[in-house]
Design a protein around this motif. Structure first.
Motif, mmCIF file in Angstrom:
data_model
loop_
_atom_site.group_PDB
_atom_site.id
_atom_site.type_symbol
_atom_site.label_atom_id
_atom_site.label_comp_id
_atom_site.label_asym_id
_atom_site.label_seq_id
_atom_site.Cartn_x
_atom_site.Cartn_y
_atom_site.Cartn_z
ATOM 1 N N LEU A 78 35.253 50.304 42.474
ATOM 2 C CA LEU A 78 34.604 48.998 42.364
ATOM 3 C C LEU A 78 35.647 47.987 41.893
ATOM 4 N N LEU A 79 35.508 46.761 42.407
ATOM 5 C CA LEU A 79 36.513 45.748 42.101
ATOM 6 C C LEU A 79 35.878 44.361 42.082
ATOM 7 N N THR A 80 36.665 43.404 41.638
ATOM 8 C CA THR A 80 36.226 42.008 41.612
ATOM 9 C C THR A 80 37.240 41.154 42.363
ATOM 10 N N TYR A 81 36.720 40.374 43.309
ATOM 11 C CA TYR A 81 37.588 39.392 43.978
ATOM 12 C C TYR A 81 37.626 38.134 43.132
ATOM 13 N N HIS A 82 38.806 37.564 42.994
ATOM 14 C CA HIS A 82 38.951 36.262 42.338
ATOM 15 C C HIS A 82 39.287 35.264 43.432
ATOM 16 N N VAL A 83 38.362 34.334 43.648
ATOM 17 C CA VAL A 83 38.391 33.509 44.860
ATOM 18 C C VAL A 83 38.579 32.043 44.515
ATOM 19 N N LYS A 84 39.416 31.378 45.293
ATOM 20 C CA LYS A 84 39.526 29.921 45.175
ATOM 21 C C LYS A 84 39.663 29.335 46.575
ATOM 22 N N ASP A 85 38.933 28.286 46.854
ATOM 23 C CA ASP A 85 38.984 27.617 48.162
ATOM 24 C C ASP A 85 38.860 28.611 49.316
ATOM 25 N N ASN A 86 37.895 29.493 49.214
ATOM 26 C CA ASN A 86 37.654 30.482 50.274
ATOM 27 C C ASN A 86 38.849 31.402 50.530
ATOM 28 N N LYS A 87 39.667 31.610 49.504
ATOM 29 C CA LYS A 87 40.791 32.554 49.615
ATOM 30 C C LYS A 87 40.725 33.543 48.445
ATOM 31 N N ILE A 88 41.057 34.793 48.727
ATOM 32 C CA ILE A 88 41.151 35.759 47.627
ATOM 33 C C ILE A 88 42.512 35.567 46.965
ATOM 34 N N LEU A 89 42.484 35.135 45.686
ATOM 35 C CA LEU A 89 43.747 34.937 44.968
ATOM 36 C C LEU A 89 44.296 36.272 44.490
ATOM 37 N N TYR A 90 43.433 37.062 43.891
ATOM 38 C CA TYR A 90 43.828 38.392 43.445
ATOM 39 C C TYR A 90 42.578 39.220 43.212
ATOM 40 N N VAL A 91 42.797 40.501 42.952
ATOM 41 C CA VAL A 91 41.696 41.454 42.824
ATOM 42 C C VAL A 91 41.902 42.254 41.543
ATOM 43 N N THR A 92 40.817 42.480 40.816
ATOM 44 C CA THR A 92 40.936 43.331 39.619
ATOM 45 C C THR A 92 39.950 44.496 39.728
ATOM 46 N N GLY A 93 40.257 45.577 39.039
ATOM 47 C CA GLY A 93 39.390 46.752 39.047
ATOM 48 C C GLY A 93 38.193 46.542 38.132
ATOM 49 N N ARG A 94 37.039 47.082 38.539
ATOM 50 C CA ARG A 94 35.837 47.036 37.708
ATOM 51 C C ARG A 94 35.583 48.417 37.136
ATOM 52 N N ASP A 95 34.730 48.475 36.141
ATOM 53 C CA ASP A 95 34.438 49.761 35.528
ATOM 54 C C ASP A 95 33.405 50.524 36.361
ATOM 55 N N GLY A 96 33.799 50.947 37.549
ATOM 56 C CA GLY A 96 32.893 51.702 38.418
ATOM 57 C C GLY A 96 32.906 53.175 38.060
ATOM 58 N N PRO A 97 31.876 53.907 38.470
ATOM 59 C CA PRO A 97 31.816 55.328 38.120
ATOM 60 C C PRO A 97 32.947 56.151 38.729
ATOM 61 N N ASN A 149 36.090 54.802 39.411
ATOM 62 C CA ASN A 149 37.443 54.315 39.114
ATOM 63 C C ASN A 149 37.676 53.830 37.690
ATOM 64 N N HIS A 150 36.632 53.569 36.916
ATOM 65 C CA HIS A 150 36.808 53.125 35.526
ATOM 66 C C HIS A 150 37.912 52.076 35.391
ATOM 67 N N GLY A 151 37.856 51.074 36.236
ATOM 68 C CA GLY A 151 38.794 49.960 36.119
ATOM 69 C C GLY A 151 40.082 50.131 36.909
ATOM 70 N N ARG A 152 40.333 51.346 37.393
ATOM 71 C CA ARG A 152 41.608 51.553 38.091
ATOM 72 C C ARG A 152 41.539 51.122 39.558
ATOM 73 N N LEU A 153 42.690 50.755 40.097
ATOM 74 C CA LEU A 153 42.843 50.518 41.535
ATOM 75 C C LEU A 153 44.219 51.027 41.932
ATOM 76 N N CYS A 154 44.375 51.424 43.189
ATOM 77 C CA CYS A 154 45.715 51.770 43.658
ATOM 78 C C CYS A 154 46.326 50.557 44.340
ATOM 79 N N VAL A 155 47.502 50.742 44.895
ATOM 80 C CA VAL A 155 48.237 49.604 45.458
ATOM 81 C C VAL A 155 47.456 48.944 46.603
ATOM 82 N N LYS A 156 46.709 49.731 47.365
ATOM 83 C CA LYS A 156 45.949 49.131 48.474
ATOM 84 C C LYS A 156 44.800 48.272 47.938
ATOM 85 N N GLY A 157 44.081 48.809 46.975
ATOM 86 C CA GLY A 157 42.955 48.063 46.429
ATOM 87 C C GLY A 157 43.398 46.827 45.662
#
Ligand code: SF4
Length: 702
Positions: free
Chosen positions: A21-40, A42-50
């Motif tokens: 699970l993750l969160t998109y951080h969006v500005k002007d209809n663009k994804i600026l960056y992505v952060t990991g959420r505390d999903g069952p 991934n517990h906040g983790r993401l790999c390089v693709k995510g």
């Protein structure tokens, strides 16, 4: 510093089956960056693709208008895709014109040549709702069961063995159960590359004292954490696993109670493994007999042993046999049905589990209800208000053959790229080029779209709302964060418009292009998710199935009391040694193994357009053992040509000690050196999966 986002949207990663699970951080209809959420998962983790793999969404090559092939532009298997000069092949069209033409021609083929003259490929990268509607369109609009997707290239053999042995193709235990196990066996899988966040849980478990057994022809990174690393020879899985079972029987380590109470067919299995002593199998699989015995004891005696496997098990002509052995190993030792035990085929795509559950499979309706079972068919005929074809449909590679035989004349492909992902690509591309009519729905002009008559511009994952189901059976909610570019449309809308033009009276109205209406219908069709409400998904983001009644917590561990087979028992199915369809010989002395890279996802349509990922792995590479490079007189970084009976490609070399001697490993994501031009389309007879993991090759300098 980071630019300030003006909104955040919670969603799921669109790449692998871990389902972070993750969160998109969006500005002007663009994804600026992505952060990991505390999903069952991934517990906040993401790999390089995510974390870094999202700017493909904004790539200038996104399709933004429906395209129609220009008259007279020939279709050829020898095409060179040039998305920058698409105007030479296609012209832009309105949606009305493109849809009328796309569906009208399919309808005409159906009415002239019959329902079996059409086929559809859905996608494991779309949502469950899209998969469900797509298979419903094929079954009720085309009128046949000729619908499949890339599960056929992935775990079809595992699922065949699991359905036959224990009555369910899904995992018995979730990845996080590795923490509760005493022993974890990872075989034919490279999770560090293909399921990176899952790999971190496996490594953590090993660091905390869980005994890790890694068995793989390639020395994967996970082997560094292993108590036992078995680098067995490619193609000898059954030899190794039967020898383990021999030991367990011989040394009286079987779980008699479990076998008696919960299984059937043990005598035949016991009889069969008699021929496979570790001493006899050691020279075949390359693992010393005593090591095989030690590992067998470790697995059998522990309080909880869990097995995770990947494509190294499934993508062989004996893929189903490989999986049968893993199931037998778990059944004979009673290592299933409790936390920290069980069978976990690691799902590759983010939604290959869900797309399969939703019915993108030619022999089964949603929830694996067989099309040739009259009762199941009657249920779906009632639900869908139409009569249905009792004949199981054709699978991916069978469909390609049926095109070349002239039986299949029209196809609708949504979000899959068989012109890169199928084995023996020349043959697959010839088939696609031969179609009288091909409609492709995608976000880029893929190699497959290049052969289309009509291309329908679709939505990328961050542009839509829908559910996906990860390898752990977690149904998770992806939320829309972006507007669609240009004239691109929601896939659900496109499928529905196609359906209407094929004569179906569909009205999935409501918010988000009817996604909730589709989900509600799925709950009626699929007992496994009947208890999952949309409200709960919005609240919790992730619900594990089986969840049959509202309020069910969902079952992370299944088969605790019985297996979902007719008798409630698990079934042993013996397996014997079946060699690869094509063994090395004097002319083609090398073994070709294909697979993936950490940075690039499958056929590369998304990741090669993600700037960070493309910068890390910009060019096609083949990995060989450094000593083999010496033998060839080639330095790392120099070019080699790899040739099989089906084709040849040239690419750069990389020295990797993890590659077994005599083998060359090539990822299949590079269009300019497409590994699948080389692979063997020979099929496993049960799962109909091609042998991507083994064929004979020659390697030449330069
Ligand atoms: Fe995405 Fe898989 Fe990486 Fe998680 S591990 S971020 S789901 S690719």
């Amino acid at each position: 510093g980071l630019e300030q986002a003006d909104k955040t949207v919670d969603s799921v990663c669109p790449y692998c089956g871990v389902g972070c699970l993750l969160t998109y951080h969006v500005k002007d209809n663009k994804i600026l960056y992505v952060t990991g959420r505390d999903g069952p998962a991934n517990h906040g983790r993401l790999c390089v693709k995510g974390r870094y793999g999202f700017d493909y969404v904004h790539h200038r090559q996104r399709l933004t208008k429906p395209l129609i092939r220009k008259p007279g532009v020939p279709k050829s298997a020898d095409f060179v895709v040039d998305p920058e000069h698409w105007q030479e092949v296609f012209r832009e069209a309105t949606w009305e014109e493109a849809l009328d033409l796309a569906a009208g021609k399919l309808r005409q083929i159906r009415d002239t040549h019959g329902k079996h003259a059409l086929a559809g490929f859905g996608s494991a990268k779309g949502s469950n709702e899209e998969a469900y509607l797509f298979q419903k369109l094929v079954r009720t609009g085309f009128g046949s069961n000729n619908v499949d997707h890339c599960t056929r290239l992935c775990h079809a053999s595992s699922v065949a063995a699991l359905l036959e042995g224990i009555g369910s193709g899904a995992v018995s235990n979730q990845v996080s159960d590795v923490m509760k196990a005493e022993v974890v066996l990872v075989i034919g899988a490279n999770p560090t590359v293909n399921h990176p966040v899952a790999a971190t849980w496996i490594k953590n478990a090993a660091k905390r004292g869980v005994k890790l057994i890694v068995a793989d022809p390639r020395r994967t990174e996970l082997a560094r954490y292993a108590t036992y690393f078995l680098q067995f020879k490619p193609d000898t899985d059954v030899a190794l696993l039967n020898a383990m079972m021999y030991t367990i029987v011989e040394e009286g380590l079987v779980n008699e109670d479990f076998i008696r109470q919960r299984t059937e067919g043990f005598e035949a299995l016991k009889e069969n493994v008699k021929g496979y002593s570790p001493e006899k199998m050691a020279p075949i699989c390359g693992i010393p007999a005593e090591t095989i015995r030690e590992v067998a004891r470790l697995y059998a005696k522990s309080k909880g042993s869990m097995i995770l496997w990947g494509m190294g098990i499934s993508q062989h002509v004996h893929g189903t046999d490989n999986a049968r052995c893993l199931i037998a190993l778990a059944l004979m030792t009673g290592q299933v049905g409790r936390p920290g035990t069980g069978l976990h085929p690691l799902r590759g795509q983010n939604n290959v589990q869900g797309a399969s559950d939703s019915g993108l499979i030619p022999m089964v309706f949603p929830d694996y209800q067989r099309v040739d079972d009259p009762q199941a068919r009657a249920r779906f005929e009632k639900l869908w208000g139409t009569s249905l074809d009792p004949k199981p449909g054709l699978t991916v590679v069978e469909i390609m053959n049926a095109i070349l035989d002239g039986q299949i004349k029209g196809m609708y492909i949504m979000g899959e790229n068989p012109a890169m992902s199928d084995p023996d690509l020349r043959h697959a591309r010839e088939a696609l080029a031969k179609l009288d009519w091909l409609v492709v729905q995608d976000i880029f002009l893929t190699e497959t779209a290049y052969l289309a008559d009509v291309v329908l511009p679709a939505s990328a994952w961050p542009e839509k709302t829908g559910t996906v189901t990860n390898t752990d059976r977690m149904v998770q909610l992806g939320r829309r964060a972006l507007d669609l570019p240009g004239d691109a449309r929601q896939d659900l809308w496109i499928i529905q418009e196609m359906a209407r033009r094929l004569g179906l009276d569909w009205h999935y109205e409501g918010p988000e292009s009817g996604v909730q209406a589709v989900f509600e219908e799925m709950r009626k069709a699929m007992p496994s998710i009947a208890g999952i409400t949309w409200e709960r998904l919005e609240r919790e983001s992730s619900v594990t199935y089986p969840c049959e009644k509202e309020g069910d917590p969902g079952q992370p561990v299944v088969f605790t009391e019985r297996f979902p087979t007719k008798t409630g028992r698990g079934r042993f199915v013996p397996a014997d040694l079946v060699p690869a369809a094509e063994r090395p010989d004097d002319e083609y002395p090398w073994v070709l193994i294909t697979g993936r890279q950490l940075e690039h996802w499958h056929t590369g349509a998304m990741t090669r357009r993600a700037s960070v990922l493309d910068a890390i792995e910009p060019e096609p590479v083949a990995s060989l053992h450094p000593l083999d490079l010496d033998v060839l007189g080639v330095k790392p970084g120099e070019v080699i040509t790899v040739e099989t009976r089906r084709g040849r490609i040239s690419l750069f070399t990389r020295a990797e000690e993890s590659t077994p001697r005599g083998a060359v490993f090539i990822p299949f994501c590079f269009y300019e050196a497409a590994a699948n031009l080389l692979t063997n389309p020979a099929l496993d007879p049960y799962g109909k999966i091609p042998e991507f993991k083994y064929c004979a090759a020659k390697v030449l300098r330069g």
